[in-house]
Design a protein around this motif. Structure first.
Motif, PDB file in Angstrom:
ATOM      1  N   THR A 198       0.686  -0.995   0.047  1.00 46.48           N
ATOM      2  CA  THR A 198      -0.089   0.004  -0.222  1.00 46.48           C
ATOM      3  C   THR A 198       0.844   1.327  -0.024  1.00 46.48           C
ATOM      4  O   THR A 198       0.772   2.267  -0.961  1.00 46.48           O
ATOM      5  N   VAL A 199       1.911   1.308   0.969  1.00 43.86           N
ATOM      6  CA  VAL A 199       2.671   2.560   0.894  1.00 43.86           C
ATOM      7  C   VAL A 199       3.600   2.644  -0.208  1.00 43.86           C
ATOM      8  O   VAL A 199       3.393   3.790  -0.840  1.00 43.86           O
ATOM      9  N   VAL A 200       4.158   1.321  -0.812  1.00 41.70           N
ATOM     10  CA  VAL A 200       5.088   1.769  -2.041  1.00 41.70           C
ATOM     11  C   VAL A 200       4.197   2.113  -3.336  1.00 41.70           C
ATOM     12  O   VAL A 200       4.481   3.043  -4.087  1.00 41.70           O
ATOM     13  N   LEU A 201       2.756   1.614  -3.247  1.00 40.93           N
ATOM     14  CA  LEU A 201       2.064   2.003  -4.436  1.00 40.93           C
ATOM     15  C   LEU A 201       1.756   3.512  -4.166  1.00 40.93           C
ATOM     16  O   LEU A 201       1.585   4.192  -5.706  1.00 40.93           O
ATOM     17  N   ASP A 202       1.723   3.648  -3.256  1.00 34.27           N
ATOM     18  CA  ASP A 202       1.139   5.459  -2.925  1.00 34.27           C
ATOM     19  C   ASP A 202       2.440   6.195  -3.212  1.00 34.27           C
ATOM     20  O   ASP A 202       2.375   7.080  -4.094  1.00 34.27           O
ATOM     21  N   TRP A 203       3.626   5.629  -2.859  1.00 34.85           N
ATOM     22  CA  TRP A 203       4.725   6.413  -3.457  1.00 34.85           C
ATOM     23  C   TRP A 203       5.031   6.580  -5.085  1.00 34.85           C
ATOM     24  O   TRP A 203       5.398   7.279  -5.473  1.00 34.85           O
ATOM     25  N   LEU A 204       4.792   5.372  -5.543  1.00 36.42           N
ATOM     26  CA  LEU A 204       4.882   5.164  -7.156  1.00 36.42           C
ATOM     27  C   LEU A 204       4.039   6.073  -7.632  1.00 36.42           C
ATOM     28  O   LEU A 204       4.335   6.775  -8.847  1.00 36.42           O
ATOM     29  N   ALA A 205       2.783   6.078  -7.182  1.00 37.81           N
ATOM     30  CA  ALA A 205       1.624   7.233  -7.735  1.00 37.81           C
ATOM     31  C   ALA A 205       2.191   8.281  -7.778  1.00 37.81           C
ATOM     32  O   ALA A 205       2.052   9.137  -8.734  1.00 37.81           O
ATOM     33  N   PHE A 211      -6.053   8.327  -7.032  1.00 40.14           N
ATOM     34  CA  PHE A 211      -5.536   6.858  -7.013  1.00 40.14           C
ATOM     35  C   PHE A 211      -4.779   6.630  -5.721  1.00 40.14           C
ATOM     36  O   PHE A 211      -4.247   5.338  -5.686  1.00 40.14           O
ATOM     37  N   LEU A 212      -4.472   7.352  -4.781  1.00 37.33           N
ATOM     38  CA  LEU A 212      -3.756   7.137  -3.585  1.00 37.33           C
ATOM     39  C   LEU A 212      -4.704   6.342  -2.622  1.00 37.33           C
ATOM     40  O   LEU A 212      -5.909   6.851  -2.532  1.00 37.33           O
ATOM     41  N   SER A 235       6.203  -6.281  -3.590  1.00 42.74           N
ATOM     42  CA  SER A 235       6.527  -4.932  -3.287  1.00 42.74           C
ATOM     43  C   SER A 235       7.530  -4.825  -2.474  1.00 42.74           C
ATOM     44  O   SER A 235       8.359  -3.588  -2.748  1.00 42.74           O
ATOM     45  N   LEU A 236       8.366  -5.807  -2.316  1.00 36.92           N
ATOM     46  CA  LEU A 236       9.838  -5.619  -1.705  1.00 36.92           C
ATOM     47  C   LEU A 236      10.822  -5.179  -2.727  1.00 36.92           C
ATOM     48  O   LEU A 236      11.480  -4.204  -2.515  1.00 36.92           O
ATOM     49  N   LYS A 237      10.595  -5.750  -3.840  1.00 41.05           N
ATOM     50  CA  LYS A 237      11.475  -5.531  -4.826  1.00 41.05           C
ATOM     51  C   LYS A 237      11.329  -3.778  -5.317  1.00 41.05           C
ATOM     52  O   LYS A 237      12.418  -2.909  -5.698  1.00 41.05           O
ATOM     53  N   LEU A 238      10.136  -3.721  -5.395  1.00 40.59           N
ATOM     54  CA  LEU A 238       9.530  -2.292  -5.632  1.00 40.59           C
ATOM     55  C   LEU A 238      10.095  -1.146  -4.621  1.00 40.59           C
ATOM     56  O   LEU A 238      10.727  -0.147  -5.101  1.00 40.59           O
ATOM     57  N   TRP A 239      10.039  -1.530  -3.642  1.00 44.03           N
ATOM     58  CA  TRP A 239      10.572  -0.723  -2.296  1.00 44.03           C
ATOM     59  C   TRP A 239      12.052  -0.410  -2.433  1.00 44.03           C
ATOM     60  O   TRP A 239      12.473   0.583  -2.448  1.00 44.03           O
TER      61      TRP A 239
END
Ligand code: PLP
Length: 498
Positions: free
Chosen positions: A116-123, A132-133, A371-375
């Motif tokens: 959830t956090v990382v997709l907010d960052w990416l958005a 979309f957040l 999400s770990l690799k995205l983070w």
């Protein structure tokens, strides 16, 4: 294998993988094995007794490596890239270490909460609209799927149920409502432009709904226009059909076209009484990464009018396959369509509705810790590092286009460099020969083994696609490819003269 044996074998594997990465530029890009090469190299049945791990590692080199196409090679300019990076590779190891099915929050709270956090960052990094957040007013948010095709299918399910619920909202529950729902189901149509990826048609096929195509033209760079959409919608309405879903593309597979988002908004808002009927999903599978660059951020603005957005960090954003980020403006539509709560999945945290259970945002139940690799990638490169990587690919595409334009005697630019994709055709010959000549040149480059390109046919025109998004690509490789293109084209001209 015990822990000590694991330490030894894993360290050896890391060294071998590092050596492999260093060796990639000197390898032939595309594997040249023949179909069926592997079966004669392997025993007919699995071993009954354990084998020494060193033997297995050795076979990776001798038996598997020859059948590998090297996607990280600087000569790989085919399809779209499938990028990797050392930080992502290390994160994948951790993700494997935390192995689990992670379908509910309690299965590993960190897996859900980091996503959830990382997709907010990416958005934020892409400049996606606030809606979309996860904390936005419309209760949206992001989830990681395995592929853009999965994303399209998943949001299409949500779109269908949203549409059917809205159309029958005035009816009391009962047989008449059910009959009307099933009648409407048989009239549903999903739409995509002629340039939309085949995953939209496939999703319609899986869902058992009709699929209709909005025509595109060379005049508008093969991008869907509002007027063409409006005309298609009118034609469907005249047949009594019910359009409920549209894929709008940001970076089409053939030529990286960007559909006319403001035109689409206008075409849909003009539909009498039913402006929100059609769920619009933005497929930015590849080119979404380009939104990291400030100059592309305005493209994301009109997305606020749409319902979902997807891009694959595993394509151009240095994140190992698989990682497909999907955002919805309202998560309730996904959850309503996909949530089923059998007793064996219930727990106090899910029942409290204070946690996110990502199983309700996807088709499969189990899920990887993606999400770990995205983070890790976002932290190891920083947004600026990722911007620099994307910018380099864009610049190399523009340089290649400039070189092609300098040789108008030999080539024409079919579609200009956009998001690190250029398409070209052979020039200097009659229209009736261009397709065959371009295909001949394309085959010759690929047969050489130094580069791997793919092609497309748009409106009957055969074009060579060159994608300059691979991380290892440098100007010298672009120059080398260009020299080979020139050499090949000149040979054909000489052959014609002779
Ligand atoms: N959409 C676009 C624009 C694509 O270019 C692709 C693949 O390249 C896809 C969707 C499908 O992607 P995936 O393999 O993640 O399903």
């Amino acid at each position: 294998m015990d822990t000590n044996e694991f330490r030894e074998a894993a360290k050896a594997a890391i060294d071998q993988i590092a050596d492999y990465h260093e060796s990639i530029p000197s390898r032939r890009v595309v594997s040249d094995v023949q179909p069926g090469y592997l079966r004669p190299l392997l025993p007919a049945s699995p071993p009954l007794d354990p084998e020494p791990f060193a033997d297995i590692q050795a076979d990776i080199h001798s038996k598997i490596m020859p059948g590998i196409t090297h996607w990280a090679s600087p000569g790989f300019m085919a399809f779209f890239p499938c990028s990797s990076s050392y930080p992502a590779a290390i994160a994948e190891m951790w993700s494997g270490a935390f192995n689990g099915a992670h379908f509910n929050w309690i299965c590993s709270p960190a897996v859900t909460e980091l996503e959830t956090v990382v997709l907010d960052w990416l958005a934020q990094a892409l400049g996606l609209p606030e809606c979309f957040l996860s904390g936005g007013e419309t209760h949206g948010g992001g989830v990681i799927h395995g592929s853009a095709s999965e994303a399209v299918l998943t949001v299409m399910v949500a779109a269908r149920d949203k549409f059917l619920a809205a159309k029958t909202a005035h009816m009391p529950d009962g047989e008449a409502k059910e009959d009307e729902t099933w009648r409407l189901r048989s009239r549903l149509v999903a739409l995509g432009s002629a340039g939309a990826h085949s995953s939209t048609k496939k999703a319609a096929q899986v869902l058992g709904v009709r699929f209709a195509t909005v025509p595109v033209s060379e005049e508008h760079g093969f991008a869907m226009q509002g007027a063409a959409l409006a005309k298609t919608l009118d034609e469907l309405a005249a047949k009594g059909l019910e359009p409920f879903y549209l894929t709008a593309t940001l970076g089409s597979t053939d030529v990286c076209a960007v559909d006319d988002f403001p035109g689409i908004v206008e075409a849909l808002s003009r539909r009498a009484g039913t402006p929100d009927d059609v769920w619009v999903h933005v497929d930015a599978a590849y080119a979404g990464s380009a939104l990291l660059l400030d100059e592309n951020k305005p493209l994301a603005k009109p997305v606020a009018h749409f319902h979902s957005f997807n891009f694959n960090p595993h394509k151009w954003m240095l994140t190992t396959f698989d990682c497909s980020a999907v955002w919805v403006r309202s998560r309730a539509h996904l959850i309503t369509a996909l949530s089923i709560k059998p007793p064996y999945l219930r727990n106090q945290f899910s029942d409290s509705e204070l946690v996110t259970d990502y199983r309700d945002w996807q088709i499969p139940l189990g899920r990887r810790f993606r999400s770990l690799k995205l983070w890790v990638v976002l932290r190891a490169y920083g947004v600026r590092g990722l911007q620099a990587h994307v910018h380099e690919g864009v610049e190399l595409g523009e340089k290649l286009e400039a070189k092609i334009r300098e040789r108008e005697d030999l080539f024409t630019v079919f579609t200009p460099a956009r998001f690190a994709l250029v398409t070209l055709r052979v020039g200097g010959v009659g229209e009736e020969q261009i397709n065959a000549r371009t295909e001949e040149l394309y085959e010759a480059i690929n047969a050489g083994g130094q580069f791997y390109l793919t092609s497309t046919v748009v409106d009957g025109k055969f074009a060579i696609r060159v994608c300059t998004g691979v991380a290892a690509l440098r100007e010298e490789h672009v120059q080398k490819l260009f020299d080979l293109l020139v050499e090949g084209a000149q040979k054909m001209v000489k052959g014609q003269a002779g």
